[in-house]
Write a protein that holds these residues in place. Structure first.
Motif, PDB file in Angstrom:
ATOM      1  N   ASP A  71       0.874  -1.160   0.000  1.00 58.00           N
ATOM      2  CA  ASP A  71       0.000   0.000   0.000  1.00 58.00           C
ATOM      3  C   ASP A  71       0.914   1.213   0.000  1.00 58.00           C
ATOM      4  N   ASN A  72       1.168   1.727  -1.177  1.00 57.24           N
ATOM      5  CA  ASN A  72       2.125   2.826  -1.285  1.00 57.24           C
ATOM      6  C   ASN A  72       1.633   4.084  -0.570  1.00 57.24           C
ATOM      7  N   ALA A  73       0.350   4.276  -0.519  1.00 59.36           N
ATOM      8  CA  ALA A  73      -0.188   5.456   0.151  1.00 59.36           C
ATOM      9  C   ALA A  73       0.099   5.433   1.650  1.00 59.36           C
ATOM     10  N   LYS A  74       0.183   4.227   2.185  1.00 61.42           N
ATOM     11  CA  LYS A  74       0.454   4.077   3.623  1.00 61.42           C
ATOM     12  C   LYS A  74       1.914   3.732   3.895  1.00 61.42           C
ATOM     13  N   ASN A  75       2.709   3.616   2.824  1.00 59.59           N
ATOM     14  CA  ASN A  75       4.115   3.236   2.976  1.00 59.59           C
ATOM     15  C   ASN A  75       4.259   1.899   3.695  1.00 59.59           C
ATOM     16  N   MET A  76       3.441   0.955   3.281  1.00 58.64           N
ATOM     17  CA  MET A  76       3.405  -0.348   3.930  1.00 58.64           C
ATOM     18  C   MET A  76       3.552  -1.463   2.914  1.00 58.64           C
ATOM     19  N   GLY A  77       4.199  -2.527   3.338  1.00 60.00           N
ATOM     20  CA  GLY A  77       4.266  -3.751   2.559  1.00 60.00           C
ATOM     21  C   GLY A  77       3.806  -4.904   3.424  1.00 60.00           C
ATOM     22  N   TYR A  78       3.386  -5.996   2.759  1.00 57.96           N
ATOM     23  CA  TYR A  78       2.830  -7.118   3.502  1.00 57.96           C
ATOM     24  C   TYR A  78       3.283  -8.436   2.893  1.00 57.96           C
ATOM     25  N   LEU A  79       3.353  -9.424   3.745  1.00 58.37           N
ATOM     26  CA  LEU A  79       3.589 -10.801   3.308  1.00 58.37           C
ATOM     27  C   LEU A  79       2.548 -11.654   3.995  1.00 58.37           C
ATOM     28  N   ARG A  80       1.602 -12.141   3.209  1.00 57.92           N
ATOM     29  CA  ARG A  80       0.588 -13.031   3.733  1.00 57.92           C
ATOM     30  C   ARG A  80       1.044 -14.461   3.495  1.00 57.92           C
ATOM     31  N   MET A  81       1.066 -15.253   4.555  1.00 62.02           N
ATOM     32  CA  MET A  81       1.525 -16.633   4.461  1.00 62.02           C
ATOM     33  C   MET A  81       0.416 -17.571   4.913  1.00 62.02           C
ATOM     34  N   ASN A  82       0.025 -18.453   4.034  1.00 63.75           N
ATOM     35  CA  ASN A  82      -1.003 -19.455   4.330  1.00 63.75           C
ATOM     36  C   ASN A  82      -0.392 -20.847   4.309  1.00 63.75           C
ATOM     37  N   SER A  83      -1.131 -21.783   4.859  1.00 65.67           N
ATOM     38  CA  SER A  83      -0.702 -23.189   4.859  1.00 65.67           C
ATOM     39  C   SER A  83       0.735 -23.334   5.340  1.00 65.67           C
ATOM     40  N   LEU A  84       1.018 -22.715   6.439  1.00 68.01           N
ATOM     41  CA  LEU A  84       2.391 -22.691   6.944  1.00 68.01           C
ATOM     42  C   LEU A  84       2.867 -24.073   7.359  1.00 68.01           C
ATOM     43  N   LYS A  85       4.151 -24.288   7.144  1.00 66.76           N
ATOM     44  CA  LYS A  85       4.792 -25.560   7.436  1.00 66.76           C
ATOM     45  C   LYS A  85       5.916 -25.331   8.434  1.00 66.76           C
ATOM     46  N   PRO A  86       6.321 -26.350   9.169  1.00 71.38           N
ATOM     47  CA  PRO A  86       7.446 -26.168  10.096  1.00 71.38           C
ATOM     48  C   PRO A  86       8.702 -25.640   9.402  1.00 71.38           C
ATOM     49  N   GLU A  87       8.909 -26.001   8.162  1.00 69.00           N
ATOM     50  CA  GLU A  87      10.098 -25.513   7.452  1.00 69.00           C
ATOM     51  C   GLU A  87      10.020 -24.045   7.079  1.00 69.00           C
ATOM     52  N   ASP A  88       8.882 -23.421   7.324  1.00 68.80           N
ATOM     53  CA  ASP A  88       8.774 -21.971   7.130  1.00 68.80           C
ATOM     54  C   ASP A  88       9.282 -21.203   8.349  1.00 68.80           C
ATOM     55  N   THR A  89       9.608 -21.914   9.405  1.00 67.54           N
ATOM     56  CA  THR A  89      10.133 -21.268  10.603  1.00 67.54           C
ATOM     57  C   THR A  89      11.419 -20.536  10.278  1.00 67.54           C
ATOM     58  N   ALA A  90      11.438 -19.234  10.571  1.00 67.45           N
ATOM     59  CA  ALA A  90      12.593 -18.401  10.225  1.00 67.45           C
ATOM     60  C   ALA A  90      12.366 -16.993  10.743  1.00 67.45           C
ATOM     61  N   ILE A  91      13.415 -16.229  10.695  1.00 73.22           N
ATOM     62  CA  ILE A  91      13.285 -14.784  10.862  1.00 73.22           C
ATOM     63  C   ILE A  91      13.028 -14.205   9.478  1.00 73.22           C
ATOM     64  N   TYR A  92      11.973 -13.432   9.364  1.00 71.93           N
ATOM     65  CA  TYR A  92      11.586 -12.848   8.088  1.00 71.93           C
ATOM     66  C   TYR A  92      11.968 -11.371   8.063  1.00 71.93           C
ATOM     67  N   TYR A  93      12.564 -10.973   6.960  1.00 73.41           N
ATOM     68  CA  TYR A  93      13.026  -9.604   6.778  1.00 73.41           C
ATOM     69  C   TYR A  93      12.364  -8.977   5.556  1.00 73.41           C
ATOM     70  N   CYS A  94      11.990  -7.727   5.692  1.00 76.71           N
ATOM     71  CA  CYS A  94      11.608  -6.980   4.503  1.00 76.71           C
ATOM     72  C   CYS A  94      12.790  -6.115   4.091  1.00 76.71           C
ATOM     73  N   ALA A  95      12.851  -5.836   2.821  1.00 79.79           N
ATOM     74  CA  ALA A  95      13.956  -5.063   2.276  1.00 79.79           C
ATOM     75  C   ALA A  95      13.458  -4.254   1.082  1.00 79.79           C
ATOM     76  N   ALA A  96      14.225  -3.257   0.722  1.00 80.23           N
ATOM     77  CA  ALA A  96      13.833  -2.399  -0.392  1.00 80.23           C
ATOM     78  C   ALA A  96      15.054  -2.066  -1.237  1.00 80.23           C
TER      79      ALA A  96
END
Length: 117
Positions: A71-96
């Motif tokens: 949402d550029n108007a709000k200066n926000m980014g998102y990551l929606r994650m569904n059907s999560l698995k144990p192998e998705d366990t991690a530290i998640y970083y956003c970057a530009a």
């Protein structure tokens, strides 16, 4: 540009989470936004990205399960994650990064996602 990721937490296998990335700049729309993750004992890996105009790209591990939006108007980014698995366990970083740049120059501090089995 300062980025702050949030929204991580503990979720059961099959659950969902939405991570947020708040950008400090009013020109967030000028940047390509990417999401990365680093699992315990592993190197950081690319998850996906979204262009200024909203074109999305995902690596295979997240295709069909992850959705990146912004949402550029709000200066926000998102990551929606569904059907999560144990192998998705991690530290998640956003970057530009600016278009045309090879590397992501701006990074958030990371948010921990733990998926229990």
């Amino acid at each position: 540009v300062q980025l702050q990721a949030s929204g991580g937490g503990l979720v059961e296998t099959g659950g969902s989470l939405r991570l947020s990335c708040a950008a400090s700049t009013r020109t967030f729309g000028d940047y390509i936004m990417g999401w990365f993750r680093q699992a315990p004992g592993k190197e950081r890996e690319f998850v996906g990205s979204i262009s200024r105009s909203g074109d999305e790209y995902y690596v295979d591990s997240g295709k069909g399960r992850f959705t990146i939006s912004r949402d550029n108007a709000k200066n926000m980014g998102y990551l929606r994650m569904n059907s999560l698995k144990p192998e998705d366990t991690a530290i998640y970083y956003c970057a530009a990064r600016i278009p045309g740049a090879v590397n992501y120059d701006y990074w958030g501090q990371g948010t921990l996602v733990t998926v229990s089995s």
